[in-house]
Design a protein around this motif. Structure first.
Motif, PDB file in Angstrom:
ATOM      1  N   UNK A  19       0.846  -1.193   0.000  1.00 57.12           N
ATOM      2  CA  UNK A  19       0.000   0.000   0.000  1.00 57.12           C
ATOM      3  C   UNK A  19       0.880   1.240   0.000  1.00 57.12           C
ATOM      4  N   UNK A  20       0.579   2.174  -0.907  1.00 62.17           N
ATOM      5  CA  UNK A  20       1.345   3.412  -1.024  1.00 62.17           C
ATOM      6  C   UNK A  20       0.579   4.580  -0.423  1.00 62.17           C
ATOM      7  N   UNK A  21       1.262   5.710  -0.270  1.00 61.19           N
ATOM      8  CA  UNK A  21       0.593   6.926   0.217  1.00 61.19           C
ATOM      9  C   UNK A  21      -0.509   7.353  -0.737  1.00 61.19           C
ATOM     10  N   UNK A  22      -0.275   7.182  -2.041  1.00 60.99           N
ATOM     11  CA  UNK A  22      -1.298   7.539  -3.021  1.00 60.99           C
ATOM     12  C   UNK A  22      -2.540   6.665  -2.862  1.00 60.99           C
ATOM     13  N   UNK A  43     -10.073   4.071  -0.910  1.00 67.33           N
ATOM     14  CA  UNK A  43      -9.259   3.119  -0.152  1.00 67.33           C
ATOM     15  C   UNK A  43      -9.985   2.594   1.083  1.00 67.33           C
ATOM     16  N   UNK A  44     -10.635   3.473   1.851  1.00 67.26           N
ATOM     17  CA  UNK A  44     -11.308   3.044   3.087  1.00 67.26           C
ATOM     18  C   UNK A  44     -12.780   2.693   2.869  1.00 67.26           C
ATOM     19  N   UNK A  50      -2.417   1.752   6.577  1.00 66.14           N
ATOM     20  CA  UNK A  50      -2.439   0.878   5.406  1.00 66.14           C
ATOM     21  C   UNK A  50      -3.547  -0.173   5.483  1.00 66.14           C
ATOM     22  N   UNK A  51      -4.219  -0.264   6.622  1.00 65.17           N
ATOM     23  CA  UNK A  51      -5.327  -1.204   6.785  1.00 65.17           C
ATOM     24  C   UNK A  51      -6.636  -0.503   6.453  1.00 65.17           C
ATOM     25  N   UNK A  52      -7.515  -1.144   5.674  1.00 63.05           N
ATOM     26  CA  UNK A  52      -8.817  -0.516   5.391  1.00 63.05           C
ATOM     27  C   UNK A  52      -9.669  -0.348   6.641  1.00 63.05           C
TER      28      UNK A  52
END
Length: 494
Positions: A145-148, A155-156, A406-408
């Protein structure tokens, strides 16, 4: 044992009651669940006892409320051998117990020897009863997982959409269904006269929201129900909801995107319905159906975009996450008046109902009440139902730490780690069409479902409801006094 009925528990994960067509959802395609109304009952007002997986499952497999034995977190399972469980009870009463799919009850490093005769987790078709189980959701193909990725407003959301086939995400559910069908087939050829107890608990429609055709394309988007409004526009709600909504980054989503997410969720429900039909057809084909009591339900529900929130939360109790499907198709020897019923019911009533149907006595204290009398036509079951969650300040073991952005799940789990009021204890009690939530560290809530079915206006400060609030507080006091604990079975030397 030849005259004993069989039992099938077919369990969804995160399925809300209003996701079924016969509950008024015109976009939903659930013909097999709907058909239960021809020979069984479906509860409009059934509630889970905690709106997340482990506490709910520890409750509905025991008949105990989450607070009774402290099962209030995803990381506290039934680790003690003397803890009661309907799977053990049925095995001890001469049933052949087959456990397929989700665990979330017994610690993963412990075998299931005392709970079942066979166990299949969906990763393999081998009996794993004597081994620790593997993690139910597949871990392969996880990309870094990237910052983008995190900044992306999807993402969430847990939204994926259309799956190309059945071979990736969701494959384990198909494996579980095949294991169930294989067992029923074997059972028909086996001279073993034991009745069977089949506990098949799969992952759909738990997020991520994703499904393959034909179910993905079955859902007519223009019929998907309108969402409940953004929680940020409502007053006097739980701080947990405000915090999650601010972190999930869905504020700029269009209604079209939310509709697509909700349609995908309904497609997952439709696939669950299809798989349930496969189980029923196999039972009919091999002449087990008439002598089998079938329960279909979910451990809890899902917000699915209501209030601008996806997933679920541990200490809030709006109907999308606490009001769950509960359908019962009884064996032919049990009197039934087929229908939808408005009777208030709880998932923890299931063990008592099974014991009543099978004419066995549970060996432990529990708080469920048999639903058999509702099958025959009674419309009053319980005067009150309850759902609970949260923790006290300083109870860090209940925070479920270990997740980062990085976790949803980070919007919810980061909020659970706050020592503010967000993750603290709360209890919902419903009597009639009034829902009252008592909160330990923030404002209570009260909703009149006759006037406000979407639970939008908190009436807790309305003087017209103050006498009602006092009745709820008295009922809750009685509830805690009755269910706070029980004396363990057996006696110790002193």
């Amino acid at each position: 044992m030849d005259n004993k009925p069989n039992i099938v528990l077919f369990v969804a994960d995160q399925m809300r009651c209003d996701s079924m067509h016969h509950m008024g959802n015109d976009a939903s395609v659930t013909p097999h669940l709907d058909s239960i109304l021809k020979e069984g009952i479906s509860f409009e007002n059934a509630y889970c006892q905690n709106p997340v997986c482990v506490p709910s499952r520890c409750s509905f497999l025991t008949g105990l409320y989450p607070h009774t034995t402290g099962h209030r977190t995803m990381h506290y399972l039934q680790r003690h051998e003397d803890e009661p469980n309907i799977l053990k009870e049925m095995k001890q009463n001469g049933y052949e117990v087959i456990w397929i799919g989700r665990n979330d009850v017994i610690p993963g490093d412990k075998p299931k020897t005392n709970y079942c005769d066979e166990y299949y987790d969906g990763t393999t078709f081998e009996n794993q009863r004597d081994n620790s189980n593997s993690f139910f959701f597949p871990k392969d193909n996880l990309k870094k997982v990237t910052d983008d990725d995190i900044k992306n407003d999807n993402f969430y959301s847990f939204y994926i959409g259309k799956l190309k086939d059945s071979e990736g995400y969701g494959k384990q559910d198909w494996n579980c269904i095949q294991s169930a069908l294989d067992y029923i087939e074997r059972k028909s050829k086996n001279s073993n006269s034991k009745p069977f107890f089949l506990y098949c608990t799969i992952s759909f429609p738990h997020p991520p929201y994703a499904c393959e055709d034909p179910w993905y394309s079955m859902i007519k988007r223009h019929l998907v129900p309108v969402r409940r409004p953004n929680i940020s526009t409502l007053k006097d709600r739980a701080s947990m909801l405000y915090s999650i909504e601010s972190k999930q980054n869905l504020q700029n989503w269009s209604e079209e995107r939310f509709t697509e997410l909700r349609a995908t969720y309904l497609a997952m429900v439709s696939r669950f319905d299809h798989q349930f039909g496969m189980i029923c057809n196999k039972l009919k084909e091999l002449n087990f159906y008439d002598n089998t009591n079938i329960f279909v339900y979910s451990d809890h529900g899902d917000y699915t975009g209501d209030y601008n929130i996806t997933e679920k939360v541990q200490n809030c109790f709006e109907n999308p996450i606490s009001n769950i499907p509960l359908l019962i198709k009884p064996a032919k020897n049990i009197k039934v008046k087929p229908r939808k019923t408005k009777a208030l019911a709880e998932l923890l009533d299931i063990p008592a109902t099974i014991a009543d149907m099978c004419h066995i006595n549970l060996s432990y204290t529990q708080f469920g009440k048999s639903l058999v009398h509702v099958l025959s036509g009674d419309e009053i079951h319980k005067d009150a139902v309850f759902c609970e969650g949260g923790r006290i300040h300083g109870e860090t073991q209940a925070m479920e730490k270990g997740h980062n952005p990085t976790s949803p799940y980070w919007p919810r789990l980061s909020t659970q780690s706050s020592e503010g009021p967000e993750h603290t204890k709360a209890l919902m009690c419903r009597m009639g069409n009034i829902k009252y939530t008592m909160r330990l560290y923030e404002k209570d809530e009260l909703y009149d479902l006759d006037k406000d079915p979407l639970e939008l206006v908190n009436q807790i400060d309305n003087p017209k409801y103050q006498d009602i609030v006092l009745k709820f507080k008295e009922r809750i006091l009685y509830y805690y006094m009755e269910t706070a604990d029980f004396v363990p079975q057996g006696r110790d030397q002193r």
